[in-house]
Design a protein around this motif. Structure first.
Motif, short mmCIF file in Angstrom:
data_model
loop_
_atom_site.label_atom_id
_atom_site.label_comp_id
_atom_site.label_asym_id
_atom_site.label_seq_id
_atom_site.Cartn_x
_atom_site.Cartn_y
_atom_site.Cartn_z
N PHE A 160 0.82 -1.21 0.00
CA PHE A 160 0.00 0.00 0.00
C PHE A 160 0.85 1.26 0.00
N VAL A 161 1.97 1.21 0.73
CA VAL A 161 2.84 2.38 0.76
C VAL A 161 3.35 2.69 -0.65
N LEU A 162 3.78 1.65 -1.36
CA LEU A 162 4.29 1.87 -2.72
C LEU A 162 3.19 2.41 -3.63
N GLU A 163 1.97 1.89 -3.46
CA GLU A 163 0.88 2.39 -4.30
C GLU A 163 0.66 3.87 -4.05
N PHE B 404 -3.95 20.86 7.31
CA PHE B 404 -2.74 21.12 6.52
C PHE B 404 -2.93 22.32 5.61
N SER B 405 -4.08 22.34 4.92
CA SER B 405 -4.24 23.42 3.96
C SER B 405 -4.47 24.74 4.66
N ASP B 406 -5.07 24.70 5.88
CA ASP B 406 -5.28 25.97 6.58
C ASP B 406 -4.02 26.49 7.23
N HIS B 407 -3.28 25.60 7.89
CA HIS B 407 -2.18 26.10 8.71
C HIS B 407 -0.84 26.01 8.03
N LEU B 408 -0.62 24.99 7.24
CA LEU B 408 0.68 24.87 6.60
C LEU B 408 0.60 25.35 5.16
N HIS B 409 -0.59 25.72 4.73
CA HIS B 409 -0.80 26.21 3.36
C HIS B 409 -0.25 25.23 2.33
N ARG B 410 -0.43 23.95 2.63
CA ARG B 410 -0.03 22.94 1.65
C ARG B 410 -1.30 22.18 1.28
N GLN B 411 -1.57 22.12 -0.01
CA GLN B 411 -2.76 21.41 -0.43
C GLN B 411 -2.45 19.92 -0.56
N ILE B 412 -2.40 19.24 0.56
CA ILE B 412 -2.17 17.79 0.48
C ILE B 412 -3.51 17.11 0.65
N ASP B 413 -3.93 16.37 -0.33
CA ASP B 413 -5.23 15.69 -0.24
C ASP B 413 -5.03 14.43 0.59
N VAL B 414 -5.05 14.59 1.90
CA VAL B 414 -4.68 13.47 2.78
C VAL B 414 -5.53 12.22 2.57
N PRO B 415 -6.86 12.32 2.42
CA PRO B 415 -7.62 11.07 2.27
C PRO B 415 -7.21 10.25 1.07
N LYS B 416 -6.61 10.90 0.07
CA LYS B 416 -6.19 10.13 -1.10
C LYS B 416 -5.12 9.12 -0.72
N TYR B 417 -4.31 9.46 0.29
CA TYR B 417 -3.22 8.59 0.68
C TYR B 417 -3.62 7.68 1.81
N GLU B 418 -4.91 7.51 1.99
CA GLU B 418 -5.38 6.79 3.16
C GLU B 418 -4.74 5.43 3.29
N PHE B 419 -4.77 4.65 2.21
CA PHE B 419 -4.27 3.29 2.37
C PHE B 419 -2.76 3.23 2.46
N GLY B 420 -2.09 4.22 1.90
CA GLY B 420 -0.65 4.29 2.13
C GLY B 420 -0.36 4.52 3.60
N PHE B 422 -2.33 3.69 6.10
CA PHE B 422 -2.62 2.44 6.83
C PHE B 422 -1.54 1.41 6.57
N GLY B 423 -1.03 1.36 5.33
CA GLY B 423 0.06 0.43 5.05
C GLY B 423 1.29 0.75 5.86
N ALA B 424 1.60 2.05 5.94
CA ALA B 424 2.75 2.45 6.74
C ALA B 424 2.53 2.08 8.20
N ILE B 425 1.28 2.25 8.68
CA ILE B 425 0.97 1.87 10.06
C ILE B 425 1.25 0.38 10.26
N LEU B 426 0.84 -0.44 9.27
CA LEU B 426 1.08 -1.87 9.38
C LEU B 426 2.58 -2.17 9.45
N VAL B 427 3.34 -1.56 8.54
CA VAL B 427 4.77 -1.84 8.50
C VAL B 427 5.44 -1.43 9.80
N ILE B 428 5.15 -0.18 10.22
CA ILE B 428 5.82 0.33 11.42
C ILE B 428 5.41 -0.48 12.64
#
Lengths: 353, 464, 426
Positions: A160-163, B404-420, B422-428
């Motif tokens: 998932f991270v890679l995706e 993020f977009s309000d305070h850091l003025h970065r338009q990061i669409d966080v929900p788009k990376y949701e599974f990444g 969660f994947g990182a949570i799994l790995v860590i």
């Protein structure tokens, strides 16, 4: 003694019926499948060959990815879920190399095209090999004494991270690869056409496969890989550096994924962040079908899956149709794992021999 | 690295007058009070400066302190205090959530509708906990059970089979209704049982396989189910509409107690017609979670539960002690499937629909992530993991993105990376704390000491 | 001693909880006249009139994913329409909130979000009408919830739902299963798919084609419109030589393309949406069958998503082409087009029209939700953005022209406008 003779034959009779049921059903299914293929062939031989070539080419692409799965499983008994996504990154990488770095267009000369393809191939293989080896180092090696499911879960997480790295890099839509392969036919015989695109796929895949065979059979590292796959403890006792060998295996698997990614990008023309997951599942099915851990088995399994997909969608006489392609592939996976886990050609793992 | 940080910390504190030995000599309640007080103070400061302050933040901090600081377990029946208080807070949630302060980064407390989804996923996670946590089988196709439950609700509590007419205790039927409309309470039970049966059927051929093969086969089933759902409007070309194909089955009835109960007992006749349907669904979901927790606790301490633990730690030894492997594993599977089915049916009723697009592989991994992050095998850990991750999925990530977009003025669409994420949570989690955030002691030991199933690398060959 | 501590502790907890509850009920209610929909689902109230709005009209659109550009423009068209009416419906002041029924994870509409949004509209008595949804599947979830709401059903006017079963007898149990109270509350200003498929079939026949292959993307919209196309084609005497579904996740459709070739089809109908890998499908079909005609419904109405391979393909979109709009419609194209700096997307006109229908209904009955909903059926719109038409008793519009466009580069050039006869519908 007289009393022994009767029980022996009756026990043998009981075993015969039950243990022949499963192979009998399998034989019936195979026979039905062959019959179906033959009928379709007789209804249109040229068309049959055209579809077969499609299956062959798709199978070649799957083979590159399936070999990566099977190499890693053979040596570690780990299903590397992230492998399909390394392949996907290779595809995206190749797309940017061909488009951005080399700037190939449909008007480029053949020589430049060859240079670009070979260059991208080398870069993709090296980069993905390194990525794969790095993933092994940081995500799988620390889990050496953990229960076996731990690295499996980690592999899913890495996938998932890679995706999401791909989503962040190229966005969630399709990344198109410029259509640079030459059109036209290599040959066209009585209605059967074989296009250059398909031939180039084989042209790239075959040397990679031959190089892999040479590596595994003829070099010292290859011998170390085979030894570690057969019996890890004995290999360690023989002085083989198991950790280094495992890292090397991941490197080779990544390189194969890199080649697969390039071929996919050139042939299919578009990659997305979830392409790796879909293709990975197909490639894993192919590896299991042929016999996990078994290199020729992976190639055989991949070609089989390629043919099955193509026949399912292309043939005219009583083909289930494209609605059922994915279900058929998954059913094959489940049936093989449940009824013949060693696959068609048999397993080669530390346990299976 | 962990040790060095804590050494440095205590060295600094020692210079200020409070050394590690003096700290340990203090009474336990005092230590807990100080630690909790410090963390709560930091949180209150953060809320005051970066969140949206409401005086109820103080009340919230007081409640948390009251629950955490005193060692309740020393009192008779004391072990029920914290769970009961948590239950009370959950039940009262619709009444006070509007006056909760806004936390920095994560924003406001979740809506009641999000709480309902959190409870439903808690139930699913507890169900998966039977399979992954207790019995140690990796199940990657849990979404198939969720789907089965949802479609059971779709078949028996909607107008899917419009050529039949059967009313068995359903509420809220409209004029000209058709199809099977069985009381949703019964449908929940039926869904659970049917899913358990499906679980047994799936498990019978597959549970003999090794761990990783089992994972792949369950994944395969998890992918086939949505395919069947999608193609089910003309099953095998017969024209029989089982699942209504890609349209899905909608609408689905809601639960209720009928008109008699409304008049005499003041219970809602039909949840869907009630003004506070979200609260009603929440309370029913809490009851379902309580039932699941009760079953989890009882099964964990039962013979079956101990058999699961034995299989998890050493299958060969367990078999040698006379535990029937296949049957025990199948029971784990069936129990997990039961709760998954009930949760799926309830969620389908809440969403008023069962759609094949809702069931995909990522959800299985999502639920797995809840179990792993929270604490494999530990009920409270799983509940925490489920609530937190379901909240992130529904609202949290969107709020973080907005922050993020309000305070850091970065338009990061966080929900788009949701599974990444969660994947990182799994790995860590797997790398640094495989037993999860709130671990069960047994599992922690298993992860750190190792168990007798084939480890990935033999210790003897390390660096040979 | 311990008993006293525990007693004290329980009293303390009870006191705290009581304080919290008291604190909640003591919070002063906001002084505005409308209760805004929460920001977790909707944007802020947009109101540029005088004073404060009396009621809210909310739009329910998928604002995330590939469709974003289209739907954001539709939302702006709705604001344009509201502005044209002076932010008023009758003598009531109307504010607008744009609500999102999609999630980033889904990349489009999400069933749980649709249900949640519908419940928000139903429970918020300031909401008088909902303009939306964009996707028929989302409407199937929202309409029954809005239908059951108290004190009266909330009206929904859709600019884009084309699934016939929402208003007419289609699948078993439809449309009654969407209206549990027995009263209708849903209308649309766009012709449903049972018109689009036949219009496409009529055009395919007019090309002189005799054999056609029908594909669908196995989703609600695609399967529906492919079904109506195939039925109409058969009635018109075209031979449907094959039907198949395509899986958006597949890498290659070459074997399917070969199958199409071997069937002898002269045209292929792609029932579905372009973002389901439509571009690759068309490429594979064209590479094997270079001369085949491609016929598509409005799921392929964005030339940028189709790519160059669709040049020369025929695409149907419900309604008149923007260039063909007259009267107020022409004003819309000019004025709104100027404010966005481009020719409006066809659906934007529908969005504006849907908002005008809602405003007209609210203008008649103000805060009475049930009356507002009732008044939509039989409503006569004169000189609207789409022209003059009536909403009939089942919620459908009397305007049913379907325009066939031909893709040329990045634009769609209107070729023919058809009105399918009743014999081909249903």
């Amino acid at each position: 003694m007289a009393t022994n003779a009767a029980p022996v034959t009756s026990i043998a009779a009981r075993r015969t019926v039950g243990s022949y049921a499963m192979p009998a059903i399998a034989a019936l299914l195979v026979a039905a499948l062959v019959l179906w293929l033959v009928i379709n062939f007789t209804k249109g031989p040229a068309y049959f060959f055209t579809i077969s070539f499609i299956g062959l080419t798709n199978g070649a692409v799957y083979a590159l990815v399936a070999l990566g799965y099977t190499l890693v499983y053979g040596i570690l008994e780990l299903i590397n879920f992230a492998h399909g996504d390394v392949f996907m990154l290779a595809g995206l990488f190749s797309a940017s190399m061909i488009d951005g770095v080399f700037g190939v267009t449909t008007h480029s000369s053949t020589g430049y095209l060859v240079l670009a393809i070979v260059g991208s191939l080398l870069v993709a293989m090296v980069a993905c090999g390194l990525i794969n080896a790095t993933i092994e180092r940081i995500a799988y090696r620390p889990l050496r004494s953990a229960p076996r499911l731990a690295p499996l879960i980690t592999a899913i997480g890495m996938s998932f991270v890679l995706e999401d790295i791909a989503i962040g890099w190229k966005g969630p839509g399709y990344t198109a690869v410029p259509d640079v392969l030459p059109k036209g036919n290599v040959f066209s015989v009585s209605g059967v056409t074989y296009t250059w695109e398909k031939f180039i796929v084989v042209l790239i895949t075959l040397p990679v496969l031959l190089a892999l065979i040479w590596l595994v059979q003829r070099t010292r590292q290859g011998k170390a890989m085979r030894a570690t796959a057969q019996d890890r403890d004995a290999a360690a006792m023989m002085g083989i550096n198991v950790n280094r060998t495992i890292s090397f295996t991941f490197l080779i698997a990544g390189a194969l994924a890199g080649a697969g990614g390039l071929v996919y990008a050139l042939y299919f023309g578009q990659i997305r962040y979830d392409t790796g997951f879909q293709l990975g599942l197909i490639a894993f099915t192919a590896a299991v079908l042929g016999g996990i851990g078994n290199l020729p088995g992976a190639v055989l399994g991949a070609l089989s899956i390629g043919f099955i997909q193509a026949y399912n969608e292309g043939l005219n006489w009583h083909a289930p149709g494209s609605n059922w392609t994915q279900s058929i592939v998954f059913s094959i996976l489940i049936l093989i794992l449940v009824f013949r886990p060693e696959g068609l050609l048999g397993e080669r793992t530390p346990e299976g021999g | 690295m962990h040790l060095r940080v804590s050494e440095g910390w205590w060295a600094a504190l020692g210079a200020a007058g409070m050394s590690h030995e003096r700290w340990r000599a203090l009474p336990r309640t005092a230590r807990r009070a100080v630690t909790t007080g410090v963390w709560l103070a930091i949180l209150l400061v953060l809320i005051a400066f970066f969140g949206v302050w409401k005086t109820t933040a103080l009340a919230l901090a007081a409640v948390v302190a009251l629950l955490v600081v005193p060692v309740w377990t020393r009192l008779p029946y004391g072990k029920f205090v914290v769970p009961l208080a948590a239950l009370g807070l959950a039940v009262a949630y619709p009444y006070y959530f509007g006056s909760m302060p806004q936390v920095p980064i994560f924003g406001p407390f979740p809506q009641v509708s999000t709480m309902v989804v959190m409870m439903i996923f808690t139930m699913m996670a507890l169900g998966l906990n039977f399979v992954v946590g207790y019995a140690g089988l990796l199940d990657l196709g849990y979404v198939a059970f969720y789907a089965m439950g949802a479609y059971m609700a779709g078949w028996f509590a909607s107008s899917q089979f419009a050529h039949q007419k059967l009313d068995f205790g359903a509420v809220g039927l409209y004029e000209g209704w058709s199809g099977f409309h069985i009381s949703l309470w019964l449908v929940l039970l039926m869904a659970g049982i049917a899913t358990a049966i499906v679980g047994v059927l799936i498990g019978l051929p597959t549970l003999r396989l090794r761990g990783d093969y089992l994972a792949i086969v369950t994944l395969g089933f998890g992918e086939i189910m949505p395919q069947i759902a999608r193609n089910g409007d003309s099953l095998f070309g017969t024209g029989f509409n089982l699942t209504n194909g890609t349209n899905g089955i909608t609408p689905i009835d809601g639960p209720g107690f009928g008109n008699w109960a409304e008049q005499h007992l003041h219970l809602p006749a039909n949840y869907l017609n009630a003004a506070n349907f979200d609260s009603l669904y929440l309370w029913t979901a809490i009851v379902l979670v309580l039932i699941t927790v009760f079953c989890s606790l009882r099964l964990r301490d039962s013979r079956l539960g101990r058999a699961w633990i034995a299989i998890r730690e050493d299958e060969t030894a367990a078999a040698a002690m006379g535990i029937p492997l296949m049957r025990t594993k199948t029971w784990a599977y069936a129990t997990g499937a039961f709760f998954g089915g009930v949760a799926g049916a309830y969620y389908a009723s809440y969403k008023s629909g069962a759609f094949p697009d809702d069931f995909f592989f990522n959800i299985s991994v999502f639920i797995l992530c809840m179990v792993i992050l929270g604490g494999v095998g530990n009920i409270w850990g799983v509940i925490f993991g489920a609530c937190f991750l379901a909240y992130l999925d529904r609202e949290g990530l969107a709020n973080v993105g907005a922050w993020f977009s309000d305070h850091l003025h970065r338009q990061i669409d966080v929900p788009k990376y949701e599974f990444g994420i969660f994947g990182a949570i799994l790995v860590i989690t797997m790398l640094f704390r495989p037993e999860g955030l709130i671990p069960s002691q047994r599992r922690a030991a298993e992860f750190h000491e190792g168990v007798h199933d084939e480890p990935l690398y033999d210790a003897e060959t390390a660096g040979a | 001693m311990s008993k006293k501590v525990s007693l004290l502790a329980f009293v303390g907890v009870a006191a705290i909880v009581a304080a919290v509850v008291a604190g909640y009920s003591g919070v002063a209610r906001s002084a505005t006249q409308v209760t805004a929909l929460p920001s977790s689902a909707c944007g802020p109230i947009v109101y540029k009139g005088s004073g404060k709005p009396d009621f809210i009209i909310a739009s329910d659109l998928p604002l995330q994913g590939a469709i974003r550009k289209q739907t954001v423009q539709i939302s702006r068209a709705m604001i344009w329409a509201l502005q044209q009416k002076g932010w008023k419906a009758g003598h009531w002041k109307i504010g607008y909130q744009s609500c999102d029924d999609s999630t980033a994870q889904a990349g489009g509409w999400d069933s749980a979000k649709c249900a949640t949004n519908a419940r928000l509209y139903a429970s918020n008595t300031s909401v008088m009408a909902v303009v939306g949804t964009f996707n028929s599947g989302c409407a199937e979830i929202e309409v029954p919830i809005l239908n059951r709401s108290h004190p009266g059903p909330v009206a929904m006017v859709s600019p884009a739902n084309t699934y016939p079963g929402l208003t007419k007898k289609w699948a078993a149990g439809e449309p009654n299963k969407y209206y549990p109270t027995g009263r209708r509350n849903y209308a649309r200003v766009v012709a449903s798919d049972d018109f689009q498929g036949p219009a496409d079939a009529m055009y395919t026949k007019s090309l002189g084609v005799t054999k056609v292959y029908v594909l669908n993307d196995r989703q609600v919209y695609g399967a529906g419109v492919a079904g109506t196309y195939a039925a109409a084609a058969k009635k018109l005497g075209l031979k449907v030589v094959g039907t198949a579904g395509w899986d958006a996740k597949q890498s290659s459709y070459e074997s399917l393309a070969q199958h199409i070739k071997s069937s002898g089809a002269q045209a292929v109908f792609l029932g579905g949406i372009a973002c389901n890998n439509g571009a690759k499908l068309m490429q594979d079909i064209k590479s094997v069958n270079p001369k085949i005609h491609l016929q598509m419904p409005d799921g392929f109405s964005d030339p940028n998503a189709n790519g160059a391979v669709a040049n020369g393909a025929y695409i149907s979109v419900a309604g008149q082409p923007p260039q063909g709009l007259k009267g107020f419609g022409a004003t819309f194209v000019k004025s709104f087009g100027k404010s966005i700096g481009a020719t409006p997307n066809p659906y934007s006109a529908y969005g504006a029209q849907a908002m005008l229908v809602a405003l007209q209904a609210v203008g008649l009955h103000g805060g009475d939700r049930a009356a507002v909903t009732r008044s939509i059926f039989g409503l006569r719109i004169n000189n609207g953005v789409l022209g003059s038409f009536t909403i009939n008793s089942s919620g459908d519009t009397s305007l049913t022209p379907i325009t066939i466009y031909k893709q040329q580069g990045k634009i769609l050039k209107p070729v023919k406008t058809l009105i399918p006869p009743a014999s081909l519908i249903g």
